[in-house]
Design an enzyme around this catalytic site. Structure first.
Site, PDB file in Angstrom:
ATOM      1  N   ARG A 336       1.177  -1.505  -0.189  1.00 42.36           N
ATOM      2  CA  ARG A 336      -0.052   0.021  -0.120  1.00 42.36           C
ATOM      3  C   ARG A 336       1.235   1.328  -0.174  1.00 42.36           C
ATOM      4  O   ARG A 336       0.124   2.226  -0.703  1.00 42.36           O
ATOM      5  CB  ARG A 336      -0.679  -0.253   1.499  1.00 42.36           C
ATOM      6  CG  ARG A 336      -1.955  -0.264   0.946  1.00 42.36           C
ATOM      7  CD  ARG A 336      -2.576  -1.126   2.149  1.00 42.36           C
ATOM      8  NE  ARG A 336      -3.963  -2.175   2.071  1.00 42.36           N
ATOM      9  CZ  ARG A 336      -5.119  -2.537   2.731  1.00 42.36           C
ATOM     10  NH1 ARG A 336      -4.628  -1.907   3.683  1.00 42.36           N
ATOM     11  NH2 ARG A 336      -5.898  -3.214   2.694  1.00 42.36           N
ATOM     12  N   HIS A 447      -4.305   3.588   8.992  1.00 44.92           N
ATOM     13  CA  HIS A 447      -3.735   3.019   9.549  1.00 44.92           C
ATOM     14  C   HIS A 447      -2.903   3.560  10.123  1.00 44.92           C
ATOM     15  O   HIS A 447      -1.879   4.280  10.028  1.00 44.92           O
ATOM     16  CB  HIS A 447      -4.012   1.325   8.957  1.00 44.92           C
ATOM     17  CG  HIS A 447      -3.550   0.574  10.075  1.00 44.92           C
ATOM     18  ND1 HIS A 447      -4.646  -0.133  10.880  1.00 44.92           N
ATOM     19  CD2 HIS A 447      -2.118   0.057  11.056  1.00 44.92           C
ATOM     20  CE1 HIS A 447      -4.045  -1.400  11.846  1.00 44.92           C
ATOM     21  NE2 HIS A 447      -2.592  -0.285  11.797  1.00 44.92           N
TER      22      HIS A 447
END
Ligand code: ADP
Length: 510
Positions: A336, A447
Site C-alpha cells: 500500500r 492506519h
C-alpha cells in the site's frame, strides 16, 4: 457513577469486543466503555478481510506461475538477510522444497510464509534513515494464531465465505471475507457472545485517564457525554483497545516520519473517534511507544470523503489503476505504501480503478463489498460505467485511444504473464467484458502502525520492556506488529488474535 468488574475494556471496536468475548468466556465479569454512540470503531468501516493460511478454503485457489516463482525465489534467500525472522525463512524453505516435490497446482500457504510476507511488507526506512521491522515474537503470535482464532469467531457465529482472495496490498491469496460485508461480520458475533455472557457495554462513555495504585493499573476514570463522571474499578485488569490516531491530524503531524508531506487536511478512512486517546493514556502511566512515525495511507479512497467505500473492484491481482491520462503508473499488486506514494505523484493525486464485468466484485444482488448499491453509485457519479472502454474514457474526460491502448497492452501482459512496465507478476482475468467500470480514487490516512508496546500476552510494556501490572492492550492502539507498512488484510487478524489474547491475559491476571 461507580462500578466494578473483573476486566474493564476501553473501546468497543474489533479488538475490544474480542477481548470482552474472551474474558467473559473465561468467566470474568466485564464492562466495555465506548465513547461513540455505537460500538464498531474503524473495524465496522473495514472491508473485513482476514488474512490466514487455511488449507481447507485455500484448496479452491489455483496456484500460478508467478506465485510459484516467488516461492522458488525464497529458496535462494539467505537467513542472515532476514534478521530475527531467519527461523521462519528456514522453516519456509523446508516447506517449499516439500511442496515442490508434490502437487503444485494447489495453493501453498503456511504461517511461516505469512510471517515472511509481514516481514517484507513491514520492513521500511523512514525519512530520518531509521529502519524498522516487525517484532518477530508478535508477528509469529499473529500468524500462528490466525486460523485457530478465525475458527473461534466462526464458532461464535461469524459467517466466512469459502472464497479466498487477495485484498489490496496483501501480497498472497489468503484474505477471507465475512458474508455480511465489512467488519460487522466479526463484531456482531463477538459482541453478542460478550453480552450473552453478562458483559455490560457503556456507550457514550469516554475514558480520560487510567487509575494507578501501588504501581498497578486498577481502573479508569471516564466521563459520559452528558458530563457525568464515571469511575470504573478493575479487579483483574484494564484492556486498552481504543484504536489508532488516524483521525487526529495534530498527532499525525507530531509523529509522522514517513511521508514527506502530510497536510493537516489530508482526509481519512477512519472514524472521527480514532484520536489516539489510548496511546496518550498509556504514555501517561509509563508505557513504551513503538513505530509511531509510520502511518499507512489507503491508496484507493474516495477523493471527496476519504472513505474506503463507494467504489467497485475485486481481488488485488485483477485491479488496474490508470491516471487522468489513461496511463498505468504502478504495479497494482504492490504494498500500500508503494501504491500511495505513486498515486500522490499523479495529476490531482487522482487515479481510476478500471474493472470489467468479471473483475468488479459486484454481488448478484448488485452490491459492492461494502453493501453499497451499484446503481446508486453510478447515479451519484461515485463510479462510472459504460458499455465500451471508449465511452468510459469519454465520461472520464480522457483521450479515448489512450485508455483503449493501455488496456489492450495490459491484456497482452496478462497473456504473456509479465508486465515490462511495472513488474506486476500476479494477474487476474483480462479487462474485456462489458460493462466496464471506473472508480475515482485518491490516497487518504488509513492506519497508524505505531502505538503501545506489548508482549505476546498483550501486556503493555514500559520503557524497560517490563509489563505494567494490570494493563493490557490490543488492536490498532498497539505497535510493533506491522512495522512500517501493514499488509492489507492483516489488521482484522491482528485485532482479533490479540484482542482474544488480551481478554484471556487480563482474565487470568498474567
Ligand atoms: P481496533 O481495530 O483496534 O479495535 P477500532 O477503531 O475498531 O480499533 O475501535 C476502537 C474503538 O475505541 C472505537 O469504537 C472508538 O470510538 C473507541 N474509543 C476511542 N477512544 C476512546 C476513549 N477515550 N474512551 C472510550 N472509547 C474510545
Amino acid at each position: 457513577i461507580e462500578k466494578t468488574a473483573d476486566v474493564i475494556v476501553i473501546g468497543g471496536g474489533g479488538a475490544g469486543l474480542a477481548a470482552a468475548a474472551s474474558a467473559s468466556e473465561d468467566g470474568s465479569t466485564v464492562i466495555v466503555i465506548e465513547k461513540s454512540i455505537s460500538t464498531g470503531g474503524n473495524t465496522i468501516r473495514a472491508g473485513g478481510q482476514y488474512n490466514t493460511y487455511d488449507p481447507d478454503r485455500q484448496k479452491n485457489v489455483k496456484m500460478n506461475q508467478s506465485l510459484l516463482n516467488e516461492l522458488k525465489g525464497y529458496l535462494d534467500d539467505k537467513p542472515e538477510d532476514y534478521g530475527d525472522f531467519a527461523p521462519s525463512l528456514i522453516t519456509l524453505q523446508g516447506q517449499i522444497k516439500e511442496y515442490l516435490a508434490g502437487d503444485t497446482t494447489v495453493l501453498f500457504d503456511s504461517p511461516e510464509l505469512h510471517t515472511i510476507h509481514a516481514y517484507i511488507g513491514g520492513k521500511r526506512t523512514d525519512l530520518k534513515g531509521n529502519t524498522i521491522t516487525g517484532n518477530y515474537e508478535l508477528v509469529t503470535t499473529m500468524t500462528n494464531n490466525s486460523l485457530p482464532t478465525l475458527k473461534w469467531v466462526e464458532g461464535l457465529g461469524a459467517h466466512i465465505s469459502d472464497e479466498v482472495g487477495t485484498v489490496l496490498g496483501a501480497l498472497w491469496p489468503r484474505s477471507h471475507s465475512p458474508l455480511e460485508h465489512t467488519g460487522i461480520g466479526y463484531l456482531k458475533p463477538l459482541e453478542d457472545t460478550a453480552v450473552k455472557l453478562g458483559t455490560e457495554i457503556m456507550l457514550e462513555t469516554e475514558a480520560k485517564e487510567l487509575i494507578v495504585e501501588n504501581g498497578k493499573v486498577t481502573g479508569v476514570k471516564a466521563v459520559k457525554s452528558d458530563g457525568t463522571p464515571v469511575t470504573l474499578k478493575a479487579n483483574k485488569g484494564v484492556v486498552m483497545a481504543t484504536g489508532g490516531f488516524g483521525a487526529n491530524p495534530e498527532m499525525r503531524q507530531k509523529y509522522n516520519t514517513y511521508w514527506p508531506e502530510m497536510p493537516l487536511t489530508m482526509k481519512t478512512t477512519n472514524t472521527p473517534a480514532a484520536t489516539g486517546d489510548g496511546i496518550i493514556m498509556g504514555e501517561n502511566v509509563g508505557a513504551q511507544l513503538v513505530g509511531m512515525g509510520f502511518i499507512q495511507l489507503m491508496p484507493s479512497s474516495h477523493p471527496e470523503t476519504g472513505s474506503l467505500s463507494g467504489g467497485v473492484w475485486g481481488s488485488a491481482e485483477t485491479q488496474v489503476f490508470v491516471n487522468k491520462d489513461g496511463k498505468r503508473f504502478v504495479n497494482e499488486y504492490a504494498e500500500r505504501d508503494v501504491l500511495a506514494s505513486a498515486a500522490l505523484q499523479q495529476e490531482d493525486q487522482l487515479f481510476y480503478i478500471i474493472c470489467d464485468k468479471n473483475t468488479a466484485g459486484i454481488s448478484p444482488e448488485g452490491k459492492n463489498v461494502w453493501g453499497d448499491d451499484v446503481e446508486k453509485l453510478v447515479e451519484t457519479k461515485s463510479i462510472y460505467r459504460a458499455d465500451t472502454l471508449e465511452d468510459l474514457a469519454v465520461q472520464l474526460g480522457m483521450d479515448k485511444n489512450a485508455l483503449i491502448d493501455e488496456i489492450n497492452k495490459y491484456n497482452g501482459y496478462i497473456e504473456q504473464g509479465v508486465d515490462p512496465d511495472f513488474g506486476k507478476s500476479n494477474f487476474g482475468t483480462k479487462i474485456e467484458t462489458a460493462p466496464f467500470y471506473a472508480t475515482p480514487r485518491s490516497p487518504s490516512v488509513h492506519h497508524t502502525m505505531g502505538g503501545l508496546a506489548i508482549d505476546t500476552s498483550a501486556r503493555v510494556l514500559d520503557a524497560n520492556n517490563q509489563p505494567i501490572p494490570g494493563l493490557y492492550a490490543a488492536g490498532e492502539v498497539t505497535g510493533g506488529i506491522h512495522a512500517g507498512n501493514r499488509l492489507g488484510g492483516n489488521a482484522i487478524t491482528d485485532i482479533i488474535v490479540f484482542g482474544k489474547i488480551a481478554g484471556e491475559s487480563a482474565s487470568q491476571m498474567k
